[in-house]
Design a protein around this motif. Structure first.
Motif: not given
Length: 418
Positions: A147-156, A159-172
């Protein structure tokens, strides 16, 4: 060098941070190696600074040893005993968090990744328990996310992991590591966003594979092309495969294993059948489309705790049972769990369970991850040296206790080489 003007020490010529080391870890990461890395990456400072580049490298390692401490507290621990040794001048202050952040950005990612490439080599000696299968060094490859801090740059970037319709709280961030089974020392690593395929990222650690190794991997890594690429290093492989992989029985061998052939999925059925028949007759079928292998199948009783036995199927490039029997290969495959252990050491003990990294930008995330890898390698290398000296299995040493010892040594020996 200290300069004297009018009988008074010129403090502007003395950079007290130049005297920072990392206690016992200075043996693993000597100053001259760090200086060489800084020269090669062009990160040496052009003017005198309160935080020269080699000190920032040490700081990055320190922040991965003292993950719960803020920047300024980590720096206080690094300068440790300077005052008590009479080396601390009153006008020198611990750099601020902002100054340390700027220094990290100036340093960048490359010096840490190159330092890892330069120092992270296998450390288990010949005959070390769990480290060898005859003349082959046991290595395990595995992947994990951080898990990395949830900033727009890190998310872009990650990315985030997705399990069915649930998205991870933090970018990874996704990491693939190559670890030595006997010592749990990581000697190869690659970093990417979590949406990257493990098979794709695994190609980035091929440069760390050497001909004397037996590389072990779980079934998630198998692909014909990737198998070929790892084999070109000269190393032998022992990979688990799923039931979806076609493994024709060409010949049963005395130890219970059997000869088979891997064929690229791009090969059409008619040619595939001809290749299999050629291999059955004992003819050489090695090519870009086919590779001979040996298959070992065995059962693990009650693996899931439901009373059912799990069937494990592994393929190896070691074709002669005289070099490694089916039983020896089955036991060697389970050394792969050492890689699971080293991942737990990084994520649970060094970083802390459920915690994100500090860094809020992609470059600093990568820098921090390389620093974590370096710190873990340093700890494991010292543990292996201690085990060799005491003539015991490194597995008998506690990683957490070793980490605590090193943490205590950092402030106690911060200003002189061990």
């Amino acid at each position: 060098m200290v300069q004297v003007r009018g009988g008074v020490v010129d403090s502007s010529a003395v950079r007290l941070t130049d005297r920072i080391s990392l206690g016992v870890l200075a043996e693993v990461f000597p100053r001259d190696v760090i200086e060489d890395v800084l020269n090669e990456t062009g990160r040496r400072e052009l003017r005198s600074r309160l935080l020269p580049a080699h000190v920032v490298v040490r700081f990055c390692l320190g922040m991965c040893l003292f993950f719960d401490d803020d920047y300024e507290e980590v720096m206080r621990k690094l300068v440790g005993s300077l005052r008590s040794m009479g080396s601390w001048r009153g006008e020198w202050n611990v750099p601020s968090t902002a100054a340390i952040s700027k220094a990290r950005k100036r340093l960048g990612v490359e010096p840490l990744s190159l330092l890892f490439e330069r120092v992270a080599v296998p450390v288990a000696g010949r005959g070390a328990t769990g480290a060898w299968l005859a003349s082959r060094r046991l290595m395990a490859m595995d992947g994990f996310s951080v898990d990395v801090p949830d900033t727009p740059e890190n998310a872009a970037e990650f990315g985030r992991q997705r399990n069915q319709s649930v998205e991870s709280a933090f970018p990874r961030a996704l990491m693939i590591v190559l670890g030595e089974c006997g010592s749990r020392a990581i000697v190869g690593a690659a970093i990417a966003g979590c949406l990257t395929s493990e098979k794709t990222l695994a190609r980035d650690i091929i440069g760390s594979v050497e001909p004397d190794m037996l590389v072990i991997a779980d079934r998630g890594f198998y692909g014909f092309d990737l198998w070929n690429e790892f084999r070109r290093t000269g190393a032998d492989l022992l990979w688990r495969v799923s039931s979806a992989v076609t493994l024709p029985v060409l010949e049963w061998l005395p130890d219970g294993s059997y000869r088979s052939i891997l064929v690229s999925s791009a090969v059409r059925r008619g040619r595939r059948d001809r290749l299999i028949e050629k291999a059955r007759r004992g003819e050489d079928c090695r090519s870009e489309d086919a590779q001979p292998v040996r298959v070992v199948e065995y059962q693990v009783p009650d693996r899931a705790g439901d009373g059912a036995a799990e069937v494990v199927c592994v393929v190896t490039s070691i074709l002669d049972p005289a070099e490694a029997t089916a039983m020896e290969l089955a036991l060697a495959y389970h050394e792969r769990w050492e890689c699971e252990g080293l991942i737990d050491e990084m994520k649970t003990h060094q970083q802390g369970s459920g915690k994100t990294l500090r860094s809020r930008s992609p470059d600093m995330v990568r820098q921090e991850l390389w620093a974590f890898l370096l710190a873990h390698y340093g700890i494991r290398r010292l543990m292996c040296s201690a085990a060799d000296e005491a003539d015991v299995d490194p597995d008998r040493l506690s990683f957490m206790r070793s980490l605590r010892v090193i943490r205590r040594q950092v402030p106690a020996e911060a200003d002189f080489s061990p």
